[in-house]
Motif scaffolding. Structure first.
Motif, PDB file in Angstrom:
ATOM      1  N   THR A  15       0.825  -1.212   0.000  1.00  0.00           N
ATOM      2  CA  THR A  15       0.000   0.000   0.000  1.00  0.00           C
ATOM      3  C   THR A  15       0.856   1.257   0.000  1.00  0.00           C
ATOM      4  OG1 THR A  15      -0.120   0.196   2.419  1.00  0.00           O
ATOM      5  CG2 THR A  15      -1.833  -1.127   1.345  1.00  0.00           C
ATOM      6  N   ILE A  16       0.265   2.308  -0.536  1.00  0.00           N
ATOM      7  CA  ILE A  16       0.770   3.664  -0.345  1.00  0.00           C
ATOM      8  C   ILE A  16      -0.313   4.354   0.464  1.00  0.00           C
ATOM      9  CG2 ILE A  16       1.306   5.885  -1.420  1.00  0.00           C
ATOM     10  CD1 ILE A  16       2.347   4.291  -3.846  1.00  0.00           C
ATOM     11  N   SER A  17       0.021   4.686   1.695  1.00  0.00           N
ATOM     12  CA  SER A  17      -0.982   5.260   2.591  1.00  0.00           C
ATOM     13  C   SER A  17      -0.585   6.659   3.029  1.00  0.00           C
ATOM     14  CB  SER A  17      -1.159   4.375   3.817  1.00  0.00           C
ATOM     15  OG  SER A  17       0.057   4.300   4.531  1.00  0.00           O
ATOM     16  N   LEU A  18      -1.590   7.463   3.307  1.00  0.00           N
ATOM     17  CA  LEU A  18      -1.399   8.822   3.795  1.00  0.00           C
ATOM     18  C   LEU A  18      -2.117   8.948   5.129  1.00  0.00           C
ATOM     19  CD1 LEU A  18      -2.053  10.518   0.373  1.00  0.00           C
ATOM     20  CD2 LEU A  18       0.166  10.132   1.460  1.00  0.00           C
ATOM     21  N   VAL A  19      -1.405   9.476   6.124  1.00  0.00           N
ATOM     22  CA  VAL A  19      -1.938   9.538   7.486  1.00  0.00           C
ATOM     23  C   VAL A  19      -2.518  10.926   7.726  1.00  0.00           C
ATOM     24  CG1 VAL A  19      -1.429   9.240   9.932  1.00  0.00           C
ATOM     25  CG2 VAL A  19      -0.229   7.834   8.222  1.00  0.00           C
TER      26      VAL A  19
ATOM     27  N   GLN B 277       8.655   7.974  13.132  1.00  0.00           N
ATOM     28  CA  GLN B 277      10.099   7.757  13.091  1.00  0.00           C
ATOM     29  C   GLN B 277      10.632   7.997  11.688  1.00  0.00           C
ATOM     30  OE1 GLN B 277       9.719   3.883  14.745  1.00  0.00           O
ATOM     31  NE2 GLN B 277       9.673   2.864  12.774  1.00  0.00           N
ATOM     32  N   GLU B 278      11.925   8.169  11.590  1.00  0.00           N
ATOM     33  CA  GLU B 278      12.538   8.485  10.296  1.00  0.00           C
ATOM     34  C   GLU B 278      12.948   7.254   9.507  1.00  0.00           C
ATOM     35  OE1 GLU B 278      15.682  11.301  10.765  1.00  0.00           O
ATOM     36  OE2 GLU B 278      14.424  12.657  11.923  1.00  0.00           O
ATOM     37  N   HIS B 279      12.933   6.105  10.118  1.00  0.00           N
ATOM     38  CA  HIS B 279      13.395   4.884   9.460  1.00  0.00           C
ATOM     39  C   HIS B 279      12.238   3.892   9.328  1.00  0.00           C
ATOM     40  CE1 HIS B 279      13.447   3.141  13.514  1.00  0.00           C
ATOM     41  NE2 HIS B 279      14.013   4.265  13.880  1.00  0.00           N
ATOM     42  N   PRO B 280      12.405   2.882   8.500  1.00  0.00           N
ATOM     43  CA  PRO B 280      11.331   1.886   8.319  1.00  0.00           C
ATOM     44  C   PRO B 280      10.967   1.189   9.627  1.00  0.00           C
ATOM     45  CG  PRO B 280      12.984   1.653   6.609  1.00  0.00           C
ATOM     46  CD  PRO B 280      13.545   2.623   7.614  1.00  0.00           C
ATOM     47  N   ARG B 281       9.746   0.732   9.687  1.00  0.00           N
ATOM     48  CA  ARG B 281       9.264  -0.029  10.846  1.00  0.00           C
ATOM     49  C   ARG B 281       8.944  -1.430  10.365  1.00  0.00           C
ATOM     50  NH1 ARG B 281       4.057  -0.187  14.415  1.00  0.00           N
ATOM     51  NH2 ARG B 281       5.006  -0.911  16.344  1.00  0.00           N
ATOM     52  N   VAL B 282       9.466  -2.430  11.049  1.00  0.00           N
ATOM     53  CA  VAL B 282       9.233  -3.826  10.693  1.00  0.00           C
ATOM     54  C   VAL B 282       8.657  -4.547  11.905  1.00  0.00           C
ATOM     55  CG1 VAL B 282      10.299  -5.983   9.931  1.00  0.00           C
ATOM     56  CG2 VAL B 282      11.136  -3.797   9.045  1.00  0.00           C
ATOM     57  N   LEU B 283       7.544  -5.246  11.669  1.00  0.00           N
ATOM     58  CA  LEU B 283       6.919  -6.071  12.706  1.00  0.00           C
ATOM     59  C   LEU B 283       6.906  -7.511  12.209  1.00  0.00           C
ATOM     60  CD1 LEU B 283       3.816  -3.830  13.524  1.00  0.00           C
ATOM     61  CD2 LEU B 283       5.941  -4.001  14.823  1.00  0.00           C
ATOM     62  N   PRO B 284       7.839  -8.338  12.661  1.00  0.00           N
ATOM     63  CA  PRO B 284       7.881  -9.731  12.208  1.00  0.00           C
ATOM     64  C   PRO B 284       6.615 -10.509  12.592  1.00  0.00           C
ATOM     65  CG  PRO B 284       9.931  -9.126  13.288  1.00  0.00           C
ATOM     66  CD  PRO B 284       8.960  -8.001  13.509  1.00  0.00           C
ATOM     67  N   ASP B 285       5.986 -10.138  13.718  1.00  0.00           N
ATOM     68  CA  ASP B 285       4.744 -10.772  14.152  1.00  0.00           C
ATOM     69  C   ASP B 285       3.819  -9.690  14.697  1.00  0.00           C
ATOM     70  OD1 ASP B 285       2.622 -12.158  15.298  1.00  0.00           O
ATOM     71  OD2 ASP B 285       3.902 -13.677  16.217  1.00  0.00           O
ATOM     72  N   THR B 286       2.836  -9.299  13.903  1.00  0.00           N
ATOM     73  CA  THR B 286       1.936  -8.198  14.280  1.00  0.00           C
ATOM     74  C   THR B 286       1.123  -8.501  15.528  1.00  0.00           C
ATOM     75  OG1 THR B 286       0.237  -9.033  12.796  1.00  0.00           O
ATOM     76  CG2 THR B 286       1.739  -7.343  11.919  1.00  0.00           C
TER      77      THR B 286
ATOM     78  N   PRO C 191       8.576   5.353   5.812  1.00  0.00           N
ATOM     79  CA  PRO C 191       7.899   6.651   5.770  1.00  0.00           C
ATOM     80  C   PRO C 191       8.053   7.364   4.430  1.00  0.00           C
ATOM     81  CG  PRO C 191       9.686   6.658   7.402  1.00  0.00           C
ATOM     82  CD  PRO C 191       9.677   5.317   6.761  1.00  0.00           C
ATOM     83  N   LEU C 192       6.984   8.016   4.018  1.00  0.00           N
ATOM     84  CA  LEU C 192       6.996   8.893   2.845  1.00  0.00           C
ATOM     85  C   LEU C 192       7.122  10.323   3.374  1.00  0.00           C
ATOM     86  CD1 LEU C 192       4.060   7.306   0.819  1.00  0.00           C
ATOM     87  CD2 LEU C 192       6.527   6.917   0.535  1.00  0.00           C
ATOM     88  N   THR C 193       8.143  11.025   2.917  1.00  0.00           N
ATOM     89  CA  THR C 193       8.476  12.333   3.470  1.00  0.00           C
ATOM     90  C   THR C 193       8.413  13.401   2.385  1.00  0.00           C
ATOM     91  OG1 THR C 193       9.948  11.216   5.020  1.00  0.00           O
ATOM     92  CG2 THR C 193      10.230  13.574   4.800  1.00  0.00           C
ATOM     93  N   THR C 194       7.821  14.532   2.718  1.00  0.00           N
ATOM     94  CA  THR C 194       7.761  15.653   1.783  1.00  0.00           C
ATOM     95  C   THR C 194       9.149  16.295   1.670  1.00  0.00           C
ATOM     96  OG1 THR C 194       7.263  17.324   3.464  1.00  0.00           O
ATOM     97  CG2 THR C 194       5.371  16.178   2.458  1.00  0.00           C
ATOM     98  N   PRO C 195       9.390  17.088   0.622  1.00  0.00           N
ATOM     99  CA  PRO C 195      10.677  17.787   0.509  1.00  0.00           C
ATOM    100  C   PRO C 195      10.974  18.682   1.716  1.00  0.00           C
ATOM    101  CG  PRO C 195       9.546  17.854  -1.586  1.00  0.00           C
ATOM    102  CD  PRO C 195       8.571  17.275  -0.582  1.00  0.00           C
ATOM    103  N   SER C 196       9.920  19.150   2.394  1.00  0.00           N
ATOM    104  CA  SER C 196      10.127  19.995   3.575  1.00  0.00           C
ATOM    105  C   SER C 196      10.316  19.185   4.856  1.00  0.00           C
ATOM    106  CB  SER C 196       8.969  20.983   3.721  1.00  0.00           C
ATOM    107  OG  SER C 196       7.739  20.302   3.779  1.00  0.00           O
TER     108      SER C 196
END
Length: 134
Positions: free
Chosen positions: A52-56, A87-96, A120-125
């Motif tokens: 997915t590409i999701s927007l929060v 957070q600025e880095h990927p989040r991984v959940l091996p077992d949700t 995370p998808l981050t804007t240029p700003s």
């Protein structure tokens, strides 16, 4: 007192983040082939059934594109992607099922999702507005 300052700063960031998201004018727009190609390719590359590409947004997670999933949005409280933007880095959940927040997600309780990874998808700003997830 120090905690109050941190909370105020967090609130300011969240308000600015939401403003940056809304300024993109992408929420609730029709599906687009370019985004759909990204989620399909991501699912293929990682050999997973869902991407997915999701927007929060303020109270929801809206899916701009979804591969292998037939929903368009989720409640922000139970959504995986809401924690990714913290957070600025990927989040991984091996077992949700072992994660307190993820375990309440309808995709875990109803559809049986057991693994999650989101970047995370981050804007240029610099505002983290959503995620690319599998």
């Amino acid at each position: 007192m120090e905690n109050e300052i941190k909370l105020k700063g967090a609130d300011d960031y969240e308000q600015s983040r939401i403003e940056a998201l809304h300024a993109l004018h992408i929420l609730d727009t029709p599906l687009e082939p370019s985004f759909d190609r990204i989620t399909a390719l991501t699912a293929e590359l990682f050999d997973v059934p869902v991407s997915t590409i999701s927007l929060v947004d303020t109270h929801r997670i809206w899916l701009k594109s979804h591969f292998g999933l037939e929903i368009n949005q989720l409640d922000r409280v139970a959504g995986f992607c809401a924690t990714v933007i913290e957070q600025e880095h990927p989040r991984v959940l091996p077992d949700t099922t072992l994660d307190a927040i993820a375990a309440t997600n309808p995709l875990v309780t109803g559809a049986g999702a057991r693994f999650y990874a989101g970047c995370p998808l981050t804007t240029p700003s610099g505002f983290r507005i959503g995620s690319l997830s599998i």
